[in-house]
Structures are given as C-alpha cells and as structure tokens.
Design an enzyme around this catalytic site. Structure first.
Site: not given
Ligand code: E4P
Length: 217
Positions: A83
């Site tokens: 990522k």
């Molecule tokens: C996705 O890969 C992220 O880890 C996640 O969905 C972020 O979510 P949040 O905005 O609730 O922190």
C-alpha cells in the site's frame, strides 16, 4: 463485490473468515498502532489465515523509500499487496513495484483524477475513502461512481476498493455503484445482517411456536 476486512484484529478476521466472508484484508499504520502488534508478525499471521490480498502500508514519504519498504513487506508472504499513498512519490513507487509484478494498493484517494493517475501507474487497487469525504459533508459515493465511469470508459483493470466505509448503508451504496471490492471494519460487515423486521418477525414466530407445544428435535 469482494469483501476485505479493514483491521489487524486476528480474532475478528478469523470469525468472518470461517464464514467465507473474507476475500482479503487491509491495514494501515493507524490500524497497526491500534493492534499493538509488530507489523511483520501480525501481517504474517493474517497472510497465513487469508488466501486473498493483504494490504500492508509503507511509511516512507519518498519514492525510493516506499519501493524499499514495499519490497521488504512483500517478503512477508506471496499475498501481500503493497500500500502506497496517492502522492507523486507514491505513484512513482506504484509504477516500479507493479512493474516488478507485485500487487499495489494506492491509498488515500479523494478525487477521480487521482484514481486516473493510479490506474495509469499500474495500480492493482485504488482505495477511494468514502467516509472521510462524508465527514466533510461531501458525497463520498459520487467519487466511487465517477471512478467507476472513468475506469469503464477506458477499460482500466485497476480494482476499485471502496474504503473508509462506516456503515452497512455505505456497503449497499458501493455495491450498487459496482465497486470491485469494499473494505470495512468487522462490525460493519456483521451489521449488514441486522434488520428490525427480522428481529420482530422472529420474535413473533417464537411466541407462536411456543403455543404449539411442539419440538423439532
Ligand atoms: C483502507 O484501506 C483504510 O485502511 C481505511 O478504510 C480507512 O478508514 P477510516 O477512514 O475509517 O480510517
């Protein structure tokens, strides 16, 4: 639509995985912090449990650093998706890492143009953050719909991974739009089973059944 679980809570992943609900897992530095675990150790445990892609996020801010960290994270298991953030450096890292045949998830996407760049850079997944836009009274679902249209217009193979999902309603909305994947916390996935009329109907059936005095077993 594939379901990824947005957590590093191994027990919660196992519970959903046993039901066949888990097509992959996403983590980020905040999720690792909340788990209180070592990133490599917990990610390996998740990769051993889940056969689909498991996203592990780099933390360097420059492209070379992201590439080096991405290669290191990829050593954890074959199903690691590296990522990287949707910055110019992240796009460079995506281009190099996907060119090496690795899965790359480009995260923190908040605009259709960012998603277009990620697809051009060879991303396996683009992660538009729905909930964080909704928090600002912006239409997170419009972003997902715009990316769907753009990718379909040109046949981009990058998977739309709807992220920052906060409710069962979000899951329905992104499924209707045609997101390839939705990643959500375990409680949101479980809440999709809830309906007040299901509870009410079941209660009425149980009361009537008791009046019959019968048993099935
Ligand atoms: C996705 O890969 C992220 O880890 C996640 O969905 C972020 O979510 P949040 O905005 O609730 O922190």
């Amino acid at each position: 639509m594939k379901f990824f679980v947005d957590t590093a809570d191994v027990e919660a992943i196992a519970e959903l995985n046993d039901l066949g609900m888990v097509d992959g897992v996403t983590t980020n530095p905040s999720i690792i912090m909340k788990s209180g675990r070592d990133i490599k150790e917990v990610t390996k445990e998740i990769c051993d449990m889940v056969s689909g892609p498991v996203s592990a996020e780099t933390v360097a801010l420059d492209a070379d650093g992201m590439i080096e960290e991405g290669r290191e994270l990829a050593k954890i298991a074959d199903n690691i998706a590296i990522k990287v953030p949707l910055t110019w450096a992240g796009l460079k890292a995506c281009n190099v890492l996907s060119g090496e045949g690795r899965m790359v998830n480009v995260t923190l996407c908040f605009s259709p143009n960012q998603a277009l760049l990620a697809a051009k850079a060879g991303a396996t997944f683009i992660s538009p953050f729905l909930g964080r836009l909704d928090d600002l009274n912006l239409e997170g679902t419009d972003l997902i719909a715009d990316i769907r249209t753009i990718y379909d217009n040109y046949g981009f193979e990058t998977n739309i991974l709807a992220a920052s999902i906060r409710s069962a309603n979000h899951m329905k909305e992104v499924a209707l739009i045609g997101a390839d994947v939705a990643t959500a916390p375990p409680n949101v996935i479980k809440s999709m089973a809830n309906h007040v009329l299901t509870d009410k109907g079941l209660d009425a059936f149980m009361k009537d059944w008791a009046k019959t005095g019968q048993k099935i077993l």
